[in-house]
Design an enzyme around this catalytic site. Structure first.
Site, mmCIF file in Angstrom:
data_model
loop_
_atom_site.group_PDB
_atom_site.id
_atom_site.type_symbol
_atom_site.label_atom_id
_atom_site.label_comp_id
_atom_site.label_asym_id
_atom_site.label_seq_id
_atom_site.Cartn_x
_atom_site.Cartn_y
_atom_site.Cartn_z
ATOM 1 C CG ASP A 68 107.560 20.897 89.842
ATOM 2 O OD1 ASP A 68 108.333 21.239 88.925
ATOM 3 O OD2 ASP A 68 107.480 21.525 90.915
ATOM 4 C CG ASP B 242 107.578 24.823 89.026
ATOM 5 O OD1 ASP B 242 107.369 24.482 90.190
ATOM 6 O OD2 ASP B 242 108.460 24.294 88.304
ATOM 7 C CG ASP C 287 105.141 23.415 92.911
ATOM 8 O OD1 ASP C 287 104.451 22.592 93.539
ATOM 9 O OD2 ASP C 287 106.381 23.433 92.929
HETATM 10 N N1 CTP Z 1 111.352 28.167 94.175
HETATM 11 C C1 CTP Z 1 111.187 29.146 95.116
HETATM 12 N N2 CTP Z 1 110.592 28.867 96.302
HETATM 13 C C2 CTP Z 1 110.140 27.614 96.557
HETATM 14 C C3 CTP Z 1 110.303 26.604 95.626
HETATM 15 C C4 CTP Z 1 110.915 26.916 94.425
HETATM 16 O O1 CTP Z 1 111.578 30.272 94.885
HETATM 17 N N3 CTP Z 1 109.560 27.372 97.708
HETATM 18 C C5 CTP Z 1 111.956 28.499 92.907
HETATM 19 C C6 CTP Z 1 113.346 27.929 92.775
HETATM 20 O O2 CTP Z 1 114.254 28.956 92.570
HETATM 21 C C7 CTP Z 1 113.286 27.050 91.564
HETATM 22 C C8 CTP Z 1 111.960 27.324 90.898
HETATM 23 O O3 CTP Z 1 111.172 27.985 91.864
HETATM 24 O O4 CTP Z 1 114.312 27.367 90.689
HETATM 25 C C9 CTP Z 1 111.289 26.068 90.459
HETATM 26 O O5 CTP Z 1 111.404 25.095 91.464
HETATM 27 P P1 CTP Z 1 111.424 23.547 91.168
HETATM 28 O O6 CTP Z 1 110.168 23.143 90.523
HETATM 29 O O7 CTP Z 1 111.772 22.861 92.436
HETATM 30 O O8 CTP Z 1 112.683 23.376 90.215
HETATM 31 P P2 CTP Z 1 112.824 23.379 88.640
HETATM 32 O O9 CTP Z 1 113.963 24.280 88.358
HETATM 33 O O10 CTP Z 1 111.523 23.689 87.984
HETATM 34 O O11 CTP Z 1 113.284 21.904 88.331
HETATM 35 P P3 CTP Z 1 112.366 20.666 87.899
HETATM 36 O O12 CTP Z 1 112.414 20.660 86.416
HETATM 37 O O13 CTP Z 1 113.022 19.482 88.507
HETATM 38 O O14 CTP Z 1 110.990 20.903 88.436
HETATM 39 MN MN MN Z 2 108.235 23.280 91.671
HETATM 40 MN MN MN Z 3 109.740 22.686 88.511
#
Ligand code: CTP
Ligand code: MN
Ligand code: MN
Length: 510
Positions: free
Chosen positions: A343, A345, A434
């Site tokens: 995703d 963020d 997100d």
């Molecule tokens: N996070 C958080 N609370 C949430 C969801 C996520 O604090 N409810 C934080 C997590 O620590 C995470 C970061 O936001 O490291 C990003 O989350 P995510 O998108 O799930 O992971 P990514 O590290 O960005 O991995 P990806 O590349 O697969 O998206």
């Molecule tokens: Mn995310």
């Molecule tokens: Mn992410």
């Protein structure tokens, strides 16, 4: 009494009086004949060195006055490892690889125990190469040689995407995932910590000797490493990959909106493929799961950096239409330098806006995208944030910020890529996004929390709790000793409050 204290508190007078009493040990006084110590004077000082030498000799250690070929262990204090190596080079030591380079904490523990204690990762000065401080592959900086002890905490290690132990980390991540699917928390932690520490190593493990002194590698983990070194693969990993439950959970949880509970249910009901689940008329899907199935192909094909940049433009355009002074930061994996993600963020904050503006912003942005036909799915979570509440103790707790989980329709034409647009008819890709909105006072904490990686965040919190008597979460840092919140304007200040060296986002890929 703490042996370190004992040494430090020794009065000066007494120290100098004892100095020179026995400048070298008599052979009969040496109890531990396998070790020959040399204590580095640099940065330790003559007096403290003399005192420690004297003490060690009284405890039966052989300590040399001069560096010689017989020396097996070098003990240093307040020296960066590169200092020790440099010093050895100046002394014309040709092969320092046979020498144990140790922090004075090891010697002090030995003094306390009255015998040589085991040398573990926290004592050993391990030679590692630091990566250039830039995720930019074009950067030509030569890696500087440095020596560090490897910490058991991911937040005290620098973990870039340069993983030279993939063969092991892939194996441990599969085992960790399988433990998660089986809700075996202890085993999950064992494997994920092993994967995490191995990712931080600047050298590939080629023999069991290389694993010495590395924390987080218990017997179970070492057994698996040994098998992979010897056989090229682990029988346990192979069994997991062939396990029907693992395969199904992997398949089901890849659908947006499907977690462990739903997967468990579908698996128990006998479902083994997604197509059978989609066809089944008796199953009820949440709105999230419906979207997950509808955009399944797009969502399982990862988001590229070019796509993330295009989303960045979309987000900035929309947010700035309503709050021109807002700060918008792409967080998550892309901020850590990843080339792909599941995703994109974003963290949004605004220094000069009313609470009302803040509360409205994400709604306005989403409405705008809806009008433009770019909105495929959205799910709002309103803020439940209370400013005076103590930070959460849970390592995985969700934060209280207002946020929106979305699926956006990203037109191919907005993506700056050399890839030809594939299908006819469909000229867009569904992308998971997100958005998090946080009050300006806590933006540094939110940024740190939303940059990840998950493992890095968990260890930051664990470190704060166990090593600093502080509580850290995505909103604040609370010092239990001082009974107060510690303010921070930047991530650097948070690391400083925690007494940690600053770790750049691209070094947080633990
Ligand atoms: N996070 C958080 N609370 C949430 C969801 C996520 O604090 N409810 C934080 C997590 O620590 C995470 C970061 O936001 O490291 C990003 O989350 P995510 O998108 O799930 O992971 P990514 O590290 O960005 O991995 P990806 O590349 O697969 O998206
Ligand atoms: Mn995310
Ligand atoms: Mn992410």
């Amino acid at each position: 009494m703490d042996p370190l204290q004992a040494v430090r508190l020794e009065p000066r007078k007494k120290r100098s009086r004892q100095m020179g009493a026995s400048r070298t040990s008599l052979p009969q006084d040496v109890k531990f004949r396998d070790l020959v110590l040399f204590i580095l004077e640099k940065k330790m000082g003559t007096t403290r060195r003399a005192f420690l030498m004297e003490l060690a000799r009284r405890k039966g250690f052989r300590v040399e006055n001069e560096l010689s070929d017989s020396v097996t262990h070098i003990v240093a204090e307040n020296n960066s490892g590169s200092d020790v190596l440099e010093w050895l080079q100046v002394q014309k030591v040709k092969d320092s690889s046979q020498l144990e380079l140790l922090d004075v904490s090891w010697l002090i523990e030995c003094m306390g125990a009255g015998r040589p204690v085991e040398m573990t990762g926290k004592h050993q000065l391990v030679v590692r190469q630091d990566y250039p401080a830039s995720p930019n592959p074009g950067s030509q900086e030569a890696p500087a040689l440095a020596v560090h002890r490897i910490s058991e905490y991911a937040c005290k290690r620098r973990t870039t995407l340069n993983n030279c132990n993939r063969i092991f980390t892939d194996a441990f991540e599969i085992l960790a995932e399988n433990s998660e699917f089986r809700e075996n928390e202890d085993s999950y932690v064992t494997f994920i910590r092993a994967a995490s520490v191995l990712k931080s190593l600047p050298f590939p493990i080629v023999s069991m000797k290389d694993t010495e002194g590395i924390p987080c590698l218990g017997d179970k983990v070492k057994g698996i490493i040994e098998e992979i070194i010897e056989e090229g693969e682990s029988s346990e990993v192979k069994a997991v990959l062939n396990d029907e439950r693992y395969q199904c959970f992997k398949l089901f949880t890849a659908v947006f909106g499907v977690g462990l509970k739903t997967s468990e249910k579908w698996f128990r009901m006998g479902f083994r493929t997604l197509s059978k689940i989609r066809e089944d008329k008796s199953l009820k899907f949440t709105r999230m799961q419906q979207a997950g199935f509808r955009y399944y192909e797009d969502l399982v094909s990862c988001v590229t950096r070019a796509e993330a940049e295009a989303v960045d433009v979309l987000v900035k355009e929309a947010v700035r239409a309503y709050l021109p002074g807002a700060f918008i930061t792409m967080t998550g994996g892309f901020r850590r330098g990843k080339k792909i993600g599941h995703d994109v963020d974003f963290l949004i904050t605004s220094p000069e806006s009313t609470e009302e503006d803040e509360q409205q912003l994400l709604h306005k942005v989403v409405n705008l995208w809806e009008k433009k036909g770019l909105l495929l799915y959205h799910d709002f979570m309103e803020s439940t944030f209370e400013k005076l509440k103590q930070p959460s103790r849970k390592v995985d707790a969700l934060d209280h910020f207002q946020k929106c989980f979305l699926i956006l329709k990203l037109p191919h034409e907005r993506v700056d890529s050399d890839r030809p647009s594939q299908q006819e008819g469909k000229n867009w890709k569904a992308i998971r996004v997100d958005l998090v909105m946080c009050p300006y006072e806590c933006h540094a904490f939110a940024l740190l929390g939303w940059t990840g990686s998950r493992q890095f965040e968990r260890d930051l919190r664990r470190y704060a709790t166990h090593e600093r008597r502080m509580i850290l979460d995505n909103h604040a840092l609370y010092d239990k000793t001082k009974r107060m919140f510690l303010q921070a304007e930047s991530e650097e200040e948070i690391f400083a409050h925690l007494g940690l060296d600053y770790i750049e986002p691209w070094e947080r890929n633990a």
